[in-house]
Design an enzyme around this catalytic site. Structure first.
Site, short mmCIF file in Angstrom:
data_model
loop_
_atom_site.label_atom_id
_atom_site.label_comp_id
_atom_site.label_asym_id
_atom_site.label_seq_id
_atom_site.Cartn_x
_atom_site.Cartn_y
_atom_site.Cartn_z
N GLY A 37 0.83 -1.22 0.00
CA GLY A 37 0.00 0.00 0.00
C GLY A 37 0.86 1.26 0.00
O GLY A 37 2.08 1.22 0.17
N LEU A 71 -8.33 -6.28 6.45
CA LEU A 71 -8.16 -6.35 4.99
C LEU A 71 -6.71 -6.61 4.59
O LEU A 71 -6.44 -6.95 3.43
CB LEU A 71 -8.63 -5.04 4.35
CG LEU A 71 -10.04 -4.57 4.71
CD1 LEU A 71 -10.34 -3.23 4.05
CD2 LEU A 71 -11.08 -5.58 4.30
N TYR A 138 -3.21 -18.82 -2.50
CA TYR A 138 -3.93 -17.66 -1.95
C TYR A 138 -5.29 -18.08 -1.38
O TYR A 138 -5.63 -17.75 -0.23
CB TYR A 138 -4.11 -16.64 -3.08
CG TYR A 138 -5.04 -15.49 -2.79
CD1 TYR A 138 -4.70 -14.50 -1.87
CD2 TYR A 138 -6.26 -15.37 -3.46
CE1 TYR A 138 -5.55 -13.43 -1.62
CE2 TYR A 138 -7.11 -14.30 -3.23
CZ TYR A 138 -6.75 -13.34 -2.31
OH TYR A 138 -7.60 -12.28 -2.07
N1 NAD Z 1 -9.48 -6.24 -4.57
C1 NAD Z 1 -10.19 -7.34 -4.80
O1 NAD Z 1 -10.83 -7.50 -5.87
C2 NAD Z 1 -10.24 -8.45 -3.79
C3 NAD Z 1 -10.94 -9.63 -4.10
C4 NAD Z 1 -10.99 -10.65 -3.16
C5 NAD Z 1 -10.40 -10.49 -1.93
N2 NAD Z 1 -9.70 -9.34 -1.64
C6 NAD Z 1 -9.10 -9.22 -0.31
O2 NAD Z 1 -9.48 -7.96 0.23
C7 NAD Z 1 -8.44 -7.40 1.01
C8 NAD Z 1 -8.08 -6.03 0.50
O3 NAD Z 1 -7.72 -6.12 -0.87
P1 NAD Z 1 -7.03 -4.93 -1.65
O4 NAD Z 1 -7.38 -5.10 -3.08
O5 NAD Z 1 -7.31 -3.66 -0.96
O6 NAD Z 1 -5.50 -5.33 -1.49
P2 NAD Z 1 -4.21 -4.37 -1.40
O7 NAD Z 1 -3.05 -5.24 -1.74
O8 NAD Z 1 -4.43 -3.12 -2.19
O9 NAD Z 1 -4.15 -3.99 0.13
C9 NAD Z 1 -3.65 -4.85 1.12
C10 NAD Z 1 -2.85 -4.00 2.09
O10 NAD Z 1 -2.33 -4.88 3.10
C11 NAD Z 1 -1.02 -4.42 3.44
N3 NAD Z 1 -0.29 -5.54 4.04
C12 NAD Z 1 0.20 -6.65 3.41
N4 NAD Z 1 0.84 -7.43 4.30
C13 NAD Z 1 0.75 -6.81 5.51
C14 NAD Z 1 1.23 -7.13 6.81
N5 NAD Z 1 1.91 -8.26 7.05
N6 NAD Z 1 0.96 -6.26 7.82
C15 NAD Z 1 0.26 -5.11 7.59
N7 NAD Z 1 -0.18 -4.75 6.37
C16 NAD Z 1 0.04 -5.60 5.34
C17 NAD Z 1 -0.43 -3.95 2.13
O11 NAD Z 1 0.64 -3.03 2.30
C18 NAD Z 1 -1.64 -3.29 1.45
O12 NAD Z 1 -1.70 -1.91 1.72
C19 NAD Z 1 -7.30 -8.42 0.95
O13 NAD Z 1 -7.39 -9.25 2.07
C20 NAD Z 1 -7.59 -9.20 -0.32
O14 NAD Z 1 -7.03 -10.49 -0.27
C21 NAD Z 1 -9.61 -8.32 -2.54
#
Ligand code: NAD
Length: 306
Positions: A37, A71, A138
């Site tokens: 992020g 998230l 995943y």
């Molecule tokens: N975007 C989608 O279409 C989608 C679909 C299905 C599931 N998801 C799930 O929704 C959630 C949010 O998705 P997104 O698209 O915003 O993802 P993203 O990758 O944009 O955001 C995830 C955030 O988590 C942070 N992160 C990763 N590892 C970390 C850690 N160990 N400690 C603290 N922070 C950490 C990253 O820096 C990032 O800012 C995730 O869990 C993802 O798996 C998203």
């Protein structure tokens, strides 16, 4: 007004959610390790703490928090395929640590992100929540994390709700990954006059849901205790092929650039399509049309990324 903690606040969905919760008058605290992020995506008014969800140092941050949106994750399927140990460490163990922090602090409810990827082996469309068959690293890691919600409810009385997102799109979608999400990848390449990449023949179909519609669901699931300890699909209930999305984006930008095709990515489902009856029965309805949503994302990328 509630005090709400978001893990992954600097990511795509987390930062959009933070904006919405602040608009609704809530106090927002956000954790992110900034591994993916961007800190500048965290809106003004939210308290930001750079921290890893796997650390036990997060426990004190949960004191006095009413609701948690969890998230943070390694959210890219190809990255998780490449490094299953890190995927499991962050997505499974990290989630258990967030449940632990929430239970210790007496949080009212944790709303945590699962994924439609758990339906990878299911051949039923629209797909209801009942049966899952995850194949990718995943999806298996996310499902394993979700299973821990049960002992946390049974033995620690922690309420939670799992949100099974389909393909979420909208402003702030990550465009810097090695393989970025579809919408941002297409828009950015076309705006730069480059040829976007389509993996496979482009006939895979995906259920796309706009991030504001997802936030409507978030608020509903937070407030409505009928949702507690259940899992909900969040999708639009319609799907489009990758080729259709490409055509729509191309037409909006008025360009005739043709994409390049590469081999299919490992572990990708052929079709996703959500059955959202359970969420609709609670009163939710998606509002954004795909064309309007892509236009908004396009304008955002023009203004903030280029
Ligand atoms: N975007 C989608 O279409 C989608 C679909 C299905 C599931 N998801 C799930 O929704 C959630 C949010 O998705 P997104 O698209 O915003 O993802 P993203 O990758 O944009 O955001 C995830 C955030 O988590 C942070 N992160 C990763 N590892 C970390 C850690 N160990 N400690 C603290 N922070 C950490 C990253 O820096 C990032 O800012 C995730 O869990 C993802 O798996 C998203």
């Amino acid at each position: 007004m509630s005090k709400i903690l978001i893990t992954g606040i600097a990511g795509f969905i987390g930062s959009n959610l933070a904006v919405r919760l602040l608009e609704e008058g809530h106090q927002v605290v956000g954790i992110d390790d900034l591994s993916h992020g961007l800190q500048e995506q965290v809106p003004e008014g939210a308290t930001f703490i750079k921290q890893d969800i796997r650390s036990r140092d997060i426990y004190s941050l949960f004191e006095g928090v009413d609701y948690v949106f969890h998230l943070a994750a390694l959210s890219s399927i190809p990255d998780c395929q490449r490094d299953p140990v890190s995927a499991c460490d962050v997505n499974t163990t990290g989630t258990v640590n967030v449940f632990e922090a929430s239970a210790r602090a007496g949080v009212k409810k944790v709303i945590f992100a699962e994924t439609s990827a758990v339906y990878e082996g299911i051949q039923q469309w629209p797909t209801p929540e009942a049966n899952v068959d995850p194949h990718s690293v995943y999806a298996v890691g996310k499902m394993a994390a979700r299973l821990f919600a049960k002992p946390y409810k049974e033995f620690r009385n922690l309420d939670s709700v799992g949100v099974r997102y389909f393909n979420v799109y909208g402003p702030r979608q990550d465009y810097r990954r090695s393989i970025p999400p579809l919408m941002s990848a297409f828009i950015l390449a076309l705006l730069r006059g480059e040829k976007p990449v389509i993996y496979g023949d482009g006939e895979k179909r995906r259920d796309f849901i706009y991030v504001d519609d997802v936030n409507d669901a978030h608020l509903l699931l937070m407030k409505d205790d009928r949702a507690n300890n259940n899992i909900y699909n969040i999708g639009s209930g319609t799907n489009n092929s990758i080729n259709e999305i490409y055509k729509m984006t191309k037409e909006l930008l008025g360009t005739d650039i043709e994409p390049v095709h590469k081999d299919n990515l490992e572990a990708e489902a052929q079709i996703t399509l959500a059955d959202c009856s359970a969420l609709k029965n609670l009163g939710w309805q998606p509002k954004m049309s795909l064309e309007e949503g892509i236009k908004i994302q396009l304008e955002y990328i023009k203004k903030h990324v280029l």
